[in-house]
Design a protein around this motif. Structure first.
Motif, short mmCIF file in Angstrom:
data_model
loop_
_atom_site.label_atom_id
_atom_site.label_comp_id
_atom_site.label_asym_id
_atom_site.label_seq_id
_atom_site.Cartn_x
_atom_site.Cartn_y
_atom_site.Cartn_z
N PRO A 122 0.83 -1.22 0.00
CA PRO A 122 0.00 0.00 0.00
C PRO A 122 0.85 1.26 0.00
CG PRO A 122 0.04 -0.99 2.19
CD PRO A 122 0.74 -1.95 1.28
N SER A 123 0.30 2.33 -0.52
CA SER A 123 1.02 3.61 -0.54
C SER A 123 1.23 4.12 0.87
CB SER A 123 0.22 4.64 -1.35
OG SER A 123 0.05 4.22 -2.68
N GLY A 124 2.39 4.74 1.09
CA GLY A 124 2.67 5.40 2.37
C GLY A 124 2.85 4.47 3.55
N CYS A 125 3.28 3.23 3.32
CA CYS A 125 3.38 2.28 4.44
C CYS A 125 4.78 2.23 5.06
CB CYS A 125 2.96 0.89 3.99
SG CYS A 125 4.03 0.14 2.74
N CYS A 126 5.77 2.85 4.44
CA CYS A 126 7.15 2.78 4.94
C CYS A 126 7.70 4.19 5.19
CB CYS A 126 8.05 2.06 3.94
SG CYS A 126 7.57 0.33 3.64
N SER A 127 8.64 4.28 6.11
CA SER A 127 9.20 5.58 6.49
C SER A 127 10.49 5.90 5.76
CB SER A 127 9.44 5.63 8.00
OG SER A 127 8.22 5.55 8.70
N THR A 128 11.30 4.88 5.53
CA THR A 128 12.55 5.11 4.81
C THR A 128 12.96 3.84 4.11
OG1 THR A 128 14.78 6.09 4.99
CG2 THR A 128 14.17 4.47 6.65
N CYS A 129 13.74 3.99 3.05
CA CYS A 129 14.27 2.86 2.29
C CYS A 129 15.79 2.92 2.34
CB CYS A 129 13.77 2.91 0.85
SG CYS A 129 14.47 1.65 -0.24
N VAL A 130 16.40 1.83 2.76
CA VAL A 130 17.86 1.72 2.78
C VAL A 130 18.22 0.50 1.95
CG1 VAL A 130 19.93 1.56 4.21
CG2 VAL A 130 17.87 2.66 5.13
N THR A 131 18.93 0.71 0.85
CA THR A 131 19.14 -0.41 -0.06
C THR A 131 20.42 -0.26 -0.87
OG1 THR A 131 18.00 -1.79 -1.71
CG2 THR A 131 17.89 0.61 -2.02
N SER A 132 20.85 -1.39 -1.44
CA SER A 132 21.99 -1.44 -2.35
C SER A 132 21.61 -2.35 -3.50
CB SER A 132 23.24 -1.95 -1.62
OG SER A 132 24.36 -1.97 -2.49
N PRO A 133 21.18 -1.80 -4.63
CA PRO A 133 20.75 -2.64 -5.76
C PRO A 133 21.94 -3.35 -6.40
CG PRO A 133 20.77 -0.33 -6.39
CD PRO A 133 21.04 -0.37 -4.93
N PRO A 134 21.67 -4.39 -7.20
CA PRO A 134 22.77 -5.06 -7.91
C PRO A 134 23.55 -4.07 -8.76
CG PRO A 134 20.72 -6.31 -8.11
CD PRO A 134 20.36 -5.00 -7.48
N TYR A 135 24.87 -4.17 -8.71
CA TYR A 135 25.72 -3.26 -9.48
C TYR A 135 25.72 -3.68 -10.95
CZ TYR A 135 27.51 -1.54 -5.00
OH TYR A 135 27.64 -0.99 -3.75
N TYR A 136 25.99 -2.73 -11.80
CA TYR A 136 25.91 -2.96 -13.24
C TYR A 136 27.06 -3.84 -13.74
CZ TYR A 136 25.46 -1.99 -18.23
OH TYR A 136 25.31 -2.10 -19.59
N GLY A 137 26.70 -4.93 -14.41
CA GLY A 137 27.68 -5.77 -15.06
C GLY A 137 28.60 -6.53 -14.13
N LEU A 138 28.21 -6.71 -12.87
CA LEU A 138 29.13 -7.32 -11.91
C LEU A 138 28.85 -8.78 -11.64
CD1 LEU A 138 31.47 -7.00 -9.94
CD2 LEU A 138 29.85 -6.20 -8.23
N ARG A 139 27.56 -9.13 -11.49
CA ARG A 139 27.26 -10.48 -11.00
C ARG A 139 25.96 -11.00 -11.62
NH1 ARG A 139 27.73 -9.19 -6.30
NH2 ARG A 139 29.86 -9.90 -5.95
N ASN A 140 25.96 -12.29 -11.93
CA ASN A 140 24.77 -12.96 -12.41
C ASN A 140 24.12 -13.69 -11.23
OD1 ASN A 140 22.81 -14.55 -13.62
ND2 ASN A 140 24.07 -15.05 -15.40
N TYR A 141 22.90 -13.27 -10.87
CA TYR A 141 22.22 -13.86 -9.72
C TYR A 141 21.38 -15.08 -10.11
CZ TYR A 141 23.64 -9.72 -7.15
OH TYR A 141 24.39 -8.72 -6.56
N GLY A 142 21.35 -15.40 -11.41
CA GLY A 142 20.70 -16.63 -11.85
C GLY A 142 19.20 -16.60 -11.81
N GLU A 143 18.60 -15.42 -11.90
CA GLU A 143 17.14 -15.31 -11.86
C GLU A 143 16.63 -14.51 -13.06
OE1 GLU A 143 15.25 -16.83 -9.67
OE2 GLU A 143 16.90 -17.56 -8.41
N ASP A 144 15.56 -14.99 -13.67
CA ASP A 144 14.94 -14.25 -14.76
C ASP A 144 14.41 -12.91 -14.24
OD1 ASP A 144 15.43 -16.32 -16.49
OD2 ASP A 144 13.45 -17.24 -16.22
#
Length: 324
Positions: free
Chosen positions: A16-38
């Protein structure tokens, strides 16, 4: 605590909209690793396509955040056509798998560089490409934080310095947002090399821009009347100061993960500054569950998303271990 297995954009649409206060994240880096998922992010044909996909993810993050919410985004950079390794699309990265054939390497270098403005061995600038794209999409870009790694991975390169930093961007959903500066203040210790016995209380009073080193001792009265934390010419009685934008934090592997994880010490100030006790923290690329573990330790709730079921299981286990 909730862990969702799925592609980030699709999973976020279930919240739902507005359900979290903050997001702390580190997305997959570009061209670094294959996580094996479509549907995984990080192996796109171009940096622009990679950026576009992340913009879509964080557009949903913005919807899920409260109006005073923030995004703390850790992202690293990649090199184009270094000749040291490649992903499946021919974009080279110095930590990827090696290319066996010299002929293959030259062919892939040529294909990678043609038509996208990248020259062999260029630093792509992924963090800033993404930061500017997010700003254009409506986010407020508030700060660029340097994560300095004192135990950075050694590199065998001979034509540039070894990389020892990554970026953390602080972005906000609105012009006015929650930021608890008091919760993350740092000791007002003297600047490196200082031998002054009052360095802890006075800081770099004589060298800050506007101090008496720049104004020929004419700044004393002004500094005495305006509290400048550790920067003034009067003592700082609190012995603390606002958190600076260079964070010196060593990497620490998590025993349950076979991939790089960001340390809890990096996540904690983001959680403390961006939320209140009882708030919900979000990580749409939760990996080994570092953000979730810190959130629970600090009395917050947590929602994590990851495309890899094994990582989701790892996150659940780690967060349960961190639960008081």
């Amino acid at each position: 605590m909730q862990i969702i297995t799925g592609e980030a954009t699709e999973a976020l649409r279930l919240l739902p909209s507005g359900c979290c206060s903050t997001c702390v994240t580190s997305p997959p880096y570009y061209g670094l690793r294959n996580y094996g998922e479509d549907g995984q992010i990080g192996l796109e044909e171009t940096p622009e396509e990679y950026t576009r996909r992340l913009v879509e993810v964080f557009r949903e993050v913005r919807r899920v955040l409260k109006d005073d919410g923030t995004l703390w985004l850790n992202i690293g950079d990649s090199y184009a056509a270094s000749g040291k390794g490649r992903n499946r699309n021919g974009l080279f990265n110095e930590k990827a798998e090696n290319i066996q054939s010299s002929g293959q390497r030259k062919s892939l270098i040529r294909r990678t560089c043609e038509g996208n403005g990248l020259k062999r061995k260029d630093l792509i600038g992924i963090p800033w490409l993404l930061a500017f794209a997010l700003r254009s999409d409506g986010w407020y870009l508030r700060a660029d934080i340097i994560w300095h790694k004192p135990n950075a991975m050694p590199e065998s390169v001979k034509d540039r310095p070894t990389r020892a930093h990554e970026y953390i961007f602080l972005l906000s959903k609105s012009e006015h947002y929650h930021y608890d500066a008091e919760a993350i203040k740092e000791p007002a210790a003297g600047f490196p090399g200082s031998e002054s016995p009052n360095a802890r209380r006075r800081g770099n009073a004589k060298t800050f821009r506007g101090g008496n080193a720049y104004t020929h001792d004419q700044a004393a009265e002004n500094s005495a009347s305006i509290k400048r934390e550790s920067h003034g010419l009067v003592p700082n009685e609190t012995e603390t100061r606002n958190r600076r934008t260079v964070w010196r934090i060593a990497t620490r592997p998590y025993k349950g993960a076979h991939f790089a994880t960001f340390p809890e010490e990096l996540v904690r100030p983001c959680v403390l500054a961006g939320s209140r006790p009882g708030d919900t923290i979000l990580d749409p690329f939760c990996g080994s569950g570092t953000t979730g573990a810190v959130a629970i330790q600090e009395g917050r709730d947590f929602i994590g998303i990851d495309i890899n079921p094994e990582y989701c299981t790892m996150s659940e286990k780690r967060i349960k271990e961190a639960t008081p």
